[in-house]
Design an enzyme around this catalytic site. Structure first.
Site, PDB file in Angstrom:
ATOM      1  N   SER A 206       0.814  -1.059   0.044  1.00  0.00           N
ATOM      2  CA  SER A 206       0.020   0.012   0.010  1.00  0.00           C
ATOM      3  C   SER A 206       0.800   1.310  -0.094  1.00  0.00           C
ATOM      4  CB  SER A 206      -0.809   0.005   1.155  1.00  0.00           C
ATOM      5  OG  SER A 206      -1.896   0.958   1.120  1.00  0.00           O
ATOM      6  N   ASP A 273     -15.032 -16.876 -12.478  1.00  0.00           N
ATOM      7  CA  ASP A 273     -14.379 -18.062 -11.676  1.00  0.00           C
ATOM      8  C   ASP A 273     -13.739 -19.092 -12.877  1.00  0.00           C
ATOM      9  OD1 ASP A 273     -13.334 -19.974 -10.262  1.00  0.00           O
ATOM     10  OD2 ASP A 273     -15.129 -20.184  -8.863  1.00  0.00           O
ATOM     11  N   ASP A 276     -10.712 -19.226 -15.896  1.00  0.00           N
ATOM     12  CA  ASP A 276      -9.365 -19.629 -15.777  1.00  0.00           C
ATOM     13  C   ASP A 276      -8.993 -20.926 -15.657  1.00  0.00           C
ATOM     14  OD1 ASP A 276      -9.854 -20.441 -12.965  1.00  0.00           O
ATOM     15  OD2 ASP A 276      -9.687 -18.431 -12.169  1.00  0.00           O
ATOM     16  N   ASP A 280     -13.093 -22.492  -8.727  1.00  0.00           N
ATOM     17  CA  ASP A 280     -12.470 -22.841  -7.362  1.00  0.00           C
ATOM     18  C   ASP A 280     -12.953 -21.566  -6.501  1.00  0.00           C
ATOM     19  OD1 ASP A 280     -10.767 -20.941  -8.437  1.00  0.00           O
ATOM     20  OD2 ASP A 280      -8.988 -21.711  -8.011  1.00  0.00           O
ATOM     21  N   VAL A 282     -12.343 -18.427  -7.027  1.00  0.00           N
ATOM     22  CA  VAL A 282     -11.403 -17.353  -7.385  1.00  0.00           C
ATOM     23  C   VAL A 282     -11.095 -17.065  -8.722  1.00  0.00           C
ATOM     24  CG1 VAL A 282      -8.815 -16.814  -6.953  1.00  0.00           C
ATOM     25  CG2 VAL A 282     -10.070 -18.068  -5.286  1.00  0.00           C
ATOM     26  N   ASP A 465      -7.743  -5.979  -6.205  1.00  0.00           N
ATOM     27  CA  ASP A 465      -7.505  -4.852  -5.153  1.00  0.00           C
ATOM     28  C   ASP A 465      -8.776  -4.021  -5.617  1.00  0.00           C
ATOM     29  OD1 ASP A 465      -6.706  -2.569  -3.704  1.00  0.00           O
ATOM     30  OD2 ASP A 465      -4.390  -3.309  -4.079  1.00  0.00           O
ATOM     31  N   HIS A 511      -6.690  -5.749  -1.365  1.00  0.00           N
ATOM     32  CA  HIS A 511      -5.689  -4.709  -0.896  1.00  0.00           C
ATOM     33  C   HIS A 511      -4.625  -5.359  -0.051  1.00  0.00           C
ATOM     34  CE1 HIS A 511      -3.655  -1.132  -0.884  1.00  0.00           C
ATOM     35  NE2 HIS A 511      -4.101  -0.855   0.201  1.00  0.00           N
TER      36      HIS A 511
HETATM   37 CA    CA Z   1     -11.039 -19.970 -10.837  1.00  0.00          CA
END
Ligand code: CA
Length: 598
Positions: A206, A273, A276, A280, A282, A465, A511
């Site tokens: 930061s 999600d 990629d 999962d 993310v 972020d 962040h």
């Molecule tokens: Ca994913």
């Protein structure tokens, strides 16, 4: 050792040159270990100010760039403070060091960055050095007594008068001086030869990440390895940019209920999600999300959030505000009634305009936004009980900067956005860039001193972020690449840069930490940069570990930019791939400005 008195043992140790921590950690020994005045130009140490005491059985802390320290291991260290004054200026700056026991010292010094407007993280940051056998140091910048006065409390001497010394100390000077004194003190403390190597590091996230870059840019010959996380650099754009979401809302005359934006984010995460290669929770490829997912598809989806007392921490900038009588808009606790509705076309228009990044009234690009799948932290609205409606809540992160650093008036925020257009934002950014180009802007792209001295830097940024856009880091990486290697083709310039500068996006992270909405991996970048500096092991990837959620404990390698992660082999392995369309989606040229924006 039975049969020997402690005095006899101390005598034996003294004969072989190994003094104990207790011997070394006294006021007089520290006074002796400090560099003589006249040896560090412009820095006059005040030996009478020295404090020193031994601390036993402490656990190592963790700054945000370092990894999980072993909480079962304990350390002894010498806790030292000392003041200095600048030659010809009757100021007083306090320095604070943790010096590990001689047994643990591994010839390392670690400067620790702060966050928000704080230059120091205090003892929590300093203890991060213990796990690495490093002397750790911090400074109070000369801002006030103790280590808790923040730069925004002292940036004005009075309305209209900038405190230039404080601004420059915060910008880059104080941390460099803390390192120079800390290295000299370490040599004296551990009786090292004047030409012996002390591996010198800096880590921060930061504003600490901005500070890390300030050290590379201004003190490049001093550091061997730097970890720079989510840097709050390009200060003018970054700080004014905190107001972009509010100006979009104000311009479009729609103040979305927080639950509506939250629903858009959750639907974005769910849709992006799998892009990629692995479902999962993310979004490891927010670029594919940007290219393939249209948030217009969320219009009409119902949302519901229960009533709550909502706490908004003000993104780490609230320390100063907590001292005030009333919390300003943008930080503190506010009541939110139950929110029940469906995502509106207007809500999506606000979200999409924010995601497109700030543009001036002619449509020219002025700045980046956070990536899709990040939350809309700066767009938070406030519930007005009198009118039973959601209303503008000016983000104090941006508003305070405009008030104190551009308008030069004492205050926590601007009063309204009346008359503020996208062009006003560009004017504020331009003005701040000129005012602070030599102090806070921190985007100098010529890093020849650092690179030719052999310095290595790991730059990282949470891809989701919402406070400091990840694309802001991509833009600086590219500025350095093109300024340092103007005559090389793209791939060759990336190769040349990778000899000393590597950049890693952290999938799903927010962040300076993992995010609750996408519990993904977090790296130990400090260990990686130590391996690079001391063992010549360049990080092709950096190892990261998932700290919470269903994948807790999973190890994932992070890909070095410009390579992007893709889960192959049925989601069992991360491949780092080159994808031009994805890279292009991160690339901006800021044609709203006449000056180059690094
Ligand atoms: Ca994913």
């Amino acid at each position: 050792m039975r049969g020997y008195s402690s005095a006899a043992i101390a005598g034996l140790l003294a004969m072989v040159g190994a003094a104990s921590l207790g011997d070394l950690c006294t006021v007089s020994a520290i006074q002796e270990a400090l560099p003589a005045n006249g040896t560090l130009l412009g820095i006059d140490l005040i030996p009478s100010s020295v404090t020193a005491n031994v601390v036993k059985n402490a656990t190592a802390g963790s700054d945000m760039g370092s990894g999980n320290s072993d909480s079962t291991k304990t350390y002894d260290y010498c806790n030292v403070t000392v003041q200095y004054t600048h030659t010809g200026r009757s100021d007083a700056v306090s320095l604070w060091y943790f010096l590990p026991s001689p047994d643990d010292f591994q010839n390392r010094y670690l400067g620790i960055g702060g966050g928000g407007y704080s230059i120091s993280m205090g003892s929590g940051g300093l203890s991060a050095g213990l796990a690495y056998g490093a002397v750790a140091g911090t400074t109070n910048g000369g801002f006030g007594d103790g280590f808790s006065t923040s730069a925004d409390e002292v940036n004005l001497l009075g309305n209209g008068t900038i405190n230039y010394e404080a601004v420059h100390m915060f910008g880059y000077k104080a941390l460099g001086e803390a390192t120079v004194v800390g290295k000299a003190l370490s040599r004296g403390f551990y009786s090292l030869a004047t030409d012996s190597k002390i591996f010198t590091y800096f880590s921060g996230c930061s504003d600490g990440g901005r500070e890390a870059w300030s050290q590379i840019q201004r003190w490049g010959e001093v550091y061997d390895g730097v970890v720079a996380g989510a840097p709050a650099f390009r200060y003018s754009h970054q700080q004014v940019g905190h107001l972009t979401s509010n100006v979009v809302e104000h311009t479009l005359k729609y103040y979305p209920p927080p639950c509506e934006l939250e629903k858009i984010v959750n639907l974005t995460i769910a849709a992006c999600d799998p892009l990629d290669g692995r479902t999962d929770g993310v979004v490891s490829r927010s670029d594919l999300c940007k290219l393939k997912f249209d948030i217009k598809s969320t219009v009409g989806t119902p949302y519901y959030c229960a009533a709550e007392n909502h706490y908004n921490p003000g993104l780490g900038f609230s320390k100063r505000h907590s001292k005030r009588q009333s919390a300003p808009a943008g930080s503190g606790t506010s009541y939110q009634p139950a929110q029940n509705g469906t995502i509106s076309a207007k809500g999506v228009e606000v979200a999409q305009t924010i995601l497109d990044g700030l543009k001036d009234l002619q449509g020219r690009q002025a700045y980046v936004s956070a990536q899709p799948s990040s939350d809309f932290a700066d767009a938070q609205t406030e519930y007005d009980n009198a009118t039973s409606s959601w209303t503008l809540s000016i983000a104090s992160t941006g508003g305070e900067f405009v008030k104190r650093f551009i308008m030069l008036e004492d205050g926590d925020n601007i009063d309204s956005l009346d008359g503020v257009t996208y062009d006003t934002m560009v004017e504020w950014m331009t003005k701040a860039m000129v005012m602070y180009s030599d102090s806070l802007q921190t985007t100098l792209p010529d890093l020849t001193v650092f690179s030719s001295h052999g310095g290595k830097v790991i730059h990282y940024h949470g891809e989701s972020d919402s406070s400091i856009p990840a694309a802001s880091s991509v833009h600086y990486y590219d500025s350095v690449r093109s300024v340092m290697y103007p005559n090389l083709p793209y791939h060759e310039s990336v190769d040349a840069l990778s000899d000393w500068y590597r950049f890693f996006l952290v999938p799903g992270a927010g962040h300076c930490g993992t995010s609750q909405s996408q519990p993904g991996p977090w790296p130990d970048n400090l260990q990686s940069v130590i391996n690079w500096v001391e063992n010549d092991v360049a990080p092709d990837t950096v190892p990261a570990t998932v700290a919470s959620g269903p994948l807790e404990g999973e190890s994932q390698p992070l890909c070095a930019w410009p390579l992007r992660p893709y889960w192959s082999n049925n989601g069992n392995a991360v491949k780092c791939e080159y994808d031009q369309a994805s890279i292009d989606s991160w690339t901006y040229s800021f044609d709203a400005f006449k000056l180059p924006i690094y």
